[in-house]
Scaffold this active site. Sequence first.
Site, PDB file in Angstrom:
ATOM      1  N   HIS A  10     -12.123 -27.306  -5.704  1.00 48.08           N
ATOM      2  CA  HIS A  10     -11.649 -26.162  -5.009  1.00 48.08           C
ATOM      3  C   HIS A  10     -10.860 -27.245  -3.517  1.00 48.08           C
ATOM      4  CE1 HIS A  10     -15.020 -23.461  -5.533  1.00 48.08           C
ATOM      5  NE2 HIS A  10     -16.034 -25.084  -5.983  1.00 48.08           N
ATOM      6  N   TYR A  11     -10.170 -26.333  -2.820  1.00 46.34           N
ATOM      7  CA  TYR A  11     -10.041 -27.026  -1.302  1.00 46.34           C
ATOM      8  C   TYR A  11     -10.600 -25.908  -0.647  1.00 46.34           C
ATOM      9  CZ  TYR A  11      -6.358 -22.471  -0.882  1.00 46.34           C
ATOM     10  OH  TYR A  11      -5.830 -21.395  -1.136  1.00 46.34           O
ATOM     11  N   THR A  12     -10.721 -26.577   0.822  1.00 43.99           N
ATOM     12  CA  THR A  12     -11.593 -26.411   2.248  1.00 43.99           C
ATOM     13  C   THR A  12     -10.992 -25.508   2.604  1.00 43.99           C
ATOM     14  OG1 THR A  12     -10.941 -28.507   3.334  1.00 43.99           O
ATOM     15  CG2 THR A  12     -12.624 -28.147   1.581  1.00 43.99           C
ATOM     16  N   GLU A  74     -14.876 -29.818  -3.533  1.00 40.06           N
ATOM     17  CA  GLU A  74     -14.210 -29.690  -2.336  1.00 40.06           C
ATOM     18  C   GLU A  74     -12.716 -30.250  -2.129  1.00 40.06           C
ATOM     19  OE1 GLU A  74     -13.460 -26.619  -0.875  1.00 40.06           O
ATOM     20  OE2 GLU A  74     -15.775 -25.504  -1.694  1.00 40.06           O
ATOM     21  N   HIS A 121     -11.885 -22.866  -8.789  1.00 36.99           N
ATOM     22  CA  HIS A 121     -11.821 -21.789  -7.702  1.00 36.99           C
ATOM     23  C   HIS A 121     -11.375 -20.228  -8.340  1.00 36.99           C
ATOM     24  CE1 HIS A 121     -14.741 -20.386  -4.501  1.00 36.99           C
ATOM     25  NE2 HIS A 121     -14.833 -19.814  -5.722  1.00 36.99           N
ATOM     26  N   ASP A 131      -8.147 -20.962  -4.755  1.00 36.92           N
ATOM     27  CA  ASP A 131      -7.928 -21.948  -4.618  1.00 36.92           C
ATOM     28  C   ASP A 131      -8.227 -22.899  -6.149  1.00 36.92           C
ATOM     29  OD1 ASP A 131     -10.581 -21.468  -3.614  1.00 36.92           O
ATOM     30  OD2 ASP A 131     -11.127 -23.264  -3.783  1.00 36.92           O
TER      31      ASP A 131
END
Length: 228
Positions: A10-12, A74, A121, A131
């Site tokens: 994921h990215y946050t 993440e 994700h 993401d």
Amino acid sequence: DARVQFVIVHYTSASLERSLALLTHGQVSSHYLIADNSAATIYKLVDENQRAWHAGASEWQGRTWLNSSSIGIEIVNPGFRDTPTGRVWYPYSEAQISALISLLKDISQRHKINPRYIIGHSDIAPGRKLDPGPLFPWKRLADAGLGVWPDAGAVARYKALYASQLPSVTWFQEELARLGYATPQTAELDVATRQVMIAFQMHYRASLFDGTPDAESAAILHVLNQTR
């Protein structure tokens, strides 16, 4: 057998400080967080034998609600911003990707993760999540044995073949489902199918991810499923 079968990246969409707060005091959590500082510090937030709440409503290869069978990683990254001239995506740093590869190698070795089960994700929640985005270096991970990537020569050959006769929407839906995506089987290029196509293209052909079935997308699908 290990509880862990998948790793979800994921990215946050938030700063490091905000990401730590969200992932430790809110409705969501992840096993690891990779910072955006020069050292790409890796924070372990949840023990791997515990379930973290990072995937939400999700599906891959017919398995649903992947929180119960996955490790979530993440990466601190703003994601994107929309501008008058279009959407601009934020890149990942070299330090972050190096840290991620080291972490994935360790996780994969300990849990014997199938490289096909290291996914994003957006792969497990098409249309709902974007993401880790089109700038995420999936090919670099695959080159390190941490994912899959189609052979370029084979893709070129099949692209020429499919350019003369594009497969039907039914074919695309069946092949996307075979690869792992939760795909409608409606024989129509509906909104949900386009969302799956976008997720697939973002992962394997990030130069163009408009959700339109085309010869190159067909070739990539064919090669990936042929080499299973």
